[in-house]
Design an enzyme around this catalytic site. Structure first.
Site, PDB file in Angstrom:
ATOM      1  N   GLY A 205      -1.591   1.683  -1.925  1.00 36.18           N
ATOM      2  CA  GLY A 205      -0.312   1.738  -1.220  1.00 36.18           C
ATOM      3  C   GLY A 205       0.408   0.395  -1.198  1.00 36.18           C
ATOM      4  O   GLY A 205      -0.217  -0.643  -1.023  1.00 36.18           O
ATOM      5  N   GLU A 206       1.733   0.450  -1.311  1.00 33.31           N
ATOM      6  CA  GLU A 206       2.550  -0.773  -1.178  1.00 33.31           C
ATOM      7  C   GLU A 206       2.586  -1.251   0.268  1.00 33.31           C
ATOM      8  O   GLU A 206       3.016  -2.366   0.540  1.00 33.31           O
ATOM      9  CB  GLU A 206       3.974  -0.499  -1.653  1.00 33.31           C
ATOM     10  CG  GLU A 206       4.095  -0.418  -3.156  1.00 33.31           C
ATOM     11  CD  GLU A 206       5.519  -0.203  -3.624  1.00 33.31           C
ATOM     12  OE1 GLU A 206       6.403   0.027  -2.769  1.00 33.31           O
ATOM     13  OE2 GLU A 206       5.732  -0.245  -4.841  1.00 33.31           O
ATOM     14  N   LYS A 207       2.168  -0.416   1.191  1.00 36.45           N
ATOM     15  CA  LYS A 207       2.103  -0.822   2.602  1.00 36.45           C
ATOM     16  C   LYS A 207       1.280  -2.115   2.720  1.00 36.45           C
ATOM     17  O   LYS A 207       1.610  -3.011   3.487  1.00 36.45           O
ATOM     18  CB  LYS A 207       1.476   0.320   3.402  1.00 36.45           C
ATOM     19  CG  LYS A 207       0.771  -0.048   4.665  1.00 36.45           C
ATOM     20  CD  LYS A 207       1.733  -0.155   5.810  1.00 36.45           C
ATOM     21  CE  LYS A 207       1.099  -0.298   7.159  1.00 36.45           C
ATOM     22  NZ  LYS A 207      -0.212  -0.894   7.229  1.00 36.45           N
ATOM     23  N   ASP A 208       0.178  -2.196   1.947  1.00 33.95           N
ATOM     24  CA  ASP A 208      -0.639  -3.417   1.894  1.00 33.95           C
ATOM     25  C   ASP A 208      -0.207  -4.188   0.654  1.00 33.95           C
ATOM     26  O   ASP A 208      -0.917  -4.236  -0.354  1.00 33.95           O
ATOM     27  CB  ASP A 208      -2.124  -3.047   1.843  1.00 33.95           C
ATOM     28  CG  ASP A 208      -2.563  -2.323   3.096  1.00 33.95           C
ATOM     29  OD1 ASP A 208      -2.504  -2.922   4.180  1.00 33.95           O
ATOM     30  OD2 ASP A 208      -2.935  -1.135   3.004  1.00 33.95           O
TER      31      ASP A 208
ATOM     32  N   LEU B 108      -7.476   9.272   7.280  1.00 36.91           N
ATOM     33  CA  LEU B 108      -6.374   9.494   6.346  1.00 36.91           C
ATOM     34  C   LEU B 108      -5.124  10.024   7.034  1.00 36.91           C
ATOM     35  O   LEU B 108      -5.191  10.736   8.020  1.00 36.91           O
ATOM     36  CB  LEU B 108      -6.816  10.475   5.252  1.00 36.91           C
ATOM     37  CG  LEU B 108      -8.051  10.039   4.454  1.00 36.91           C
ATOM     38  CD1 LEU B 108      -8.391  11.072   3.394  1.00 36.91           C
ATOM     39  CD2 LEU B 108      -7.846   8.671   3.827  1.00 36.91           C
TER      40      LEU B 108
ATOM     41  N   HIS C 111      -1.861   8.136   2.623  1.00 37.17           N
ATOM     42  CA  HIS C 111      -2.979   8.269   1.672  1.00 37.17           C
ATOM     43  C   HIS C 111      -2.786   9.511   0.801  1.00 37.17           C
ATOM     44  O   HIS C 111      -3.048   9.484  -0.406  1.00 37.17           O
ATOM     45  CB  HIS C 111      -4.310   8.429   2.416  1.00 37.17           C
ATOM     46  CG  HIS C 111      -4.694   7.262   3.268  1.00 37.17           C
ATOM     47  ND1 HIS C 111      -4.632   7.289   4.633  1.00 37.17           N
ATOM     48  CD2 HIS C 111      -5.168   6.035   2.943  1.00 37.17           C
ATOM     49  CE1 HIS C 111      -5.049   6.141   5.134  1.00 37.17           C
ATOM     50  NE2 HIS C 111      -5.376   5.358   4.122  1.00 37.17           N
TER      51      HIS C 111
HETATM   52  O1  PAF Z   1      -6.519  -0.357   1.696  1.00 41.33           O
HETATM   53  C1  PAF Z   1      -7.668   0.010   2.017  1.00 41.33           C
HETATM   54  O2  PAF Z   1      -7.871   1.064   2.605  1.00 41.33           O
HETATM   55  C2  PAF Z   1      -8.852  -0.886   1.694  1.00 41.33           C
HETATM   56  O3  PAF Z   1      -8.520  -2.227   1.818  1.00 41.33           O
HETATM   57  C3  PAF Z   1      -9.474  -0.607   0.313  1.00 41.33           C
HETATM   58  C4  PAF Z   1      -8.483  -0.865  -0.803  1.00 41.33           C
HETATM   59  C5  PAF Z   1      -9.934   0.851   0.256  1.00 41.33           C
HETATM   60  C6  PAF Z   1     -10.693  -1.499   0.100  1.00 41.33           C
HETATM   61  O4  PAF Z   1     -11.641  -1.305   1.089  1.00 41.33           O
END
Ligand code: PAF
Length: 283
Positions: A150-153, A36, A40
């Site tokens: 997160g919007e990062k992903d 983290l 996060h």
């Molecule tokens: O973004 C992440 O950390 C992961 O893809 C998630 C959403 C926890 C699923 O494993």
């Protein structure tokens, strides 16, 4: 040591959440893979603004890693994660084993057509099916009122929004803004892989995204702006560059060649040494 309660079994998670519900409390949920960082923790704090109790999960999900990816190397430090979560206002950590999440004989996969297919869907075959499957399971296991990602992903967030809508899952999905270092680099657990020299170059990814967006907002052509950004990244030492693309934010559909007038999201993924970095921006 943190005093954050940890559960490892779905039944224990469900019974704690049910007890909170009997008290009339709203439940927020932040799924993570651990390692983290401030990004996060900002999601935990966001969840806290919308719910009286916040659950976080830490589970390094094997099904979303390809055979040559970093599943084994992915950083794991549960005690550190638990202490950080407790400090951010999390009430419960769900940290299941692989066997608890995928009991022998598990044979169901969730796939989200369309929005899973371009970009990281091309670069990481099977990745979003792994994400969609584990997130569907986690949402069913925790049954929160609100879940924060997160919007990062950004593409992952779009996939999750679509699966929640399509499967009528009774949860509100909230996107949390990308947390960045002072020089612009998006915070990521994988930044830990960067050497000092690579870390110095890494902010160029965000700079390339800024250049594309600036060029589009000045009336430039999409394909030209994308090509120039790829060339700039290669010249800075990135490579290969999986993509730098400007897309429609809600659907991740391609934009016309330009000029662009509506909403736009610019997304990029590129390798720097052994680290694959992703980032995105919009306006
Ligand atoms: O973004 C992440 O950390 C992961 O893809 C998630 C959403 C926890 C699923 O494993």
């Amino acid at each position: 040591m943190s005093s954050l309660p940890v559960v490892r079994i779905v039944a224990d998670l469900r019974s704690q959440v049910a007890a909170w519900r009997r008290e009339g409390l709203r439940i927020g949920f932040v799924p993570t893979m651990g390692a983290l960082h401030e990004g996060h923790l900002s999601l935990v704090r966001l969840a806290r603004t919308r719910a009286e109790r916040v659950v976080a999960s830490v589970f390094v999900n094997p099904t979303q890693f390809g055979p040559n990816e970093d599943f084994d190397a992915y950083p794991r430090d549960e005690a550190r994660d638990a202490a950080l979560l407790a400090g951010a206002g999390c009430d419960l950590l769900f940290a299941p084993t692989v066997d608890e999440m995928y009991p022998a004989g598990a044979s169901t996969t969730v796939t989200v057509a369309g929005v899973s297919e371009p970009l990281d869907g091309q670069a990481r075959p099977g990745h979003f099916a792994g994400v969609a499957t584990v997130v569907t399971k986690l949402l069913n296991q925790c049954a929160p009122d609100v879940a924060v990602f997160g919007e990062k992903d950004f593409q992952q967030l779009a996939v999750i929004r679509r699966l929640v809508r399509d499967l009528n899952l009774p949860v509100e999905i909230l996107g949390g803004p990308t947390a960045r270092a002072e020089d612009g680099l998006a915070l990521s657990s994988r930044n830990a892989y960067l050497t000092d020299a690579e870390r110095a170059v890494a902010p160029r990814l965000k700079a390339a995204l800024d250049d594309v967006l600036g060029s589009l907002r000045a009336g430039g052509r999409v394909d030209v702006a994308e090509r120039e950004a790829v060339a700039a990244l290669l010249a800075a030492g990135f490579g290969p560059v999986d993509y730098v693309e400007a897309r429609v934010p809600a659907t991740l559909d391609r934009l016309g060649p330009g000029p662009v007038t509506g909403p736009v999201r610019v997304l990029a993924a590129a390798r720097l040494g052994r680290t694959r970095l992703i980032d995105n921006i919009g306006d």
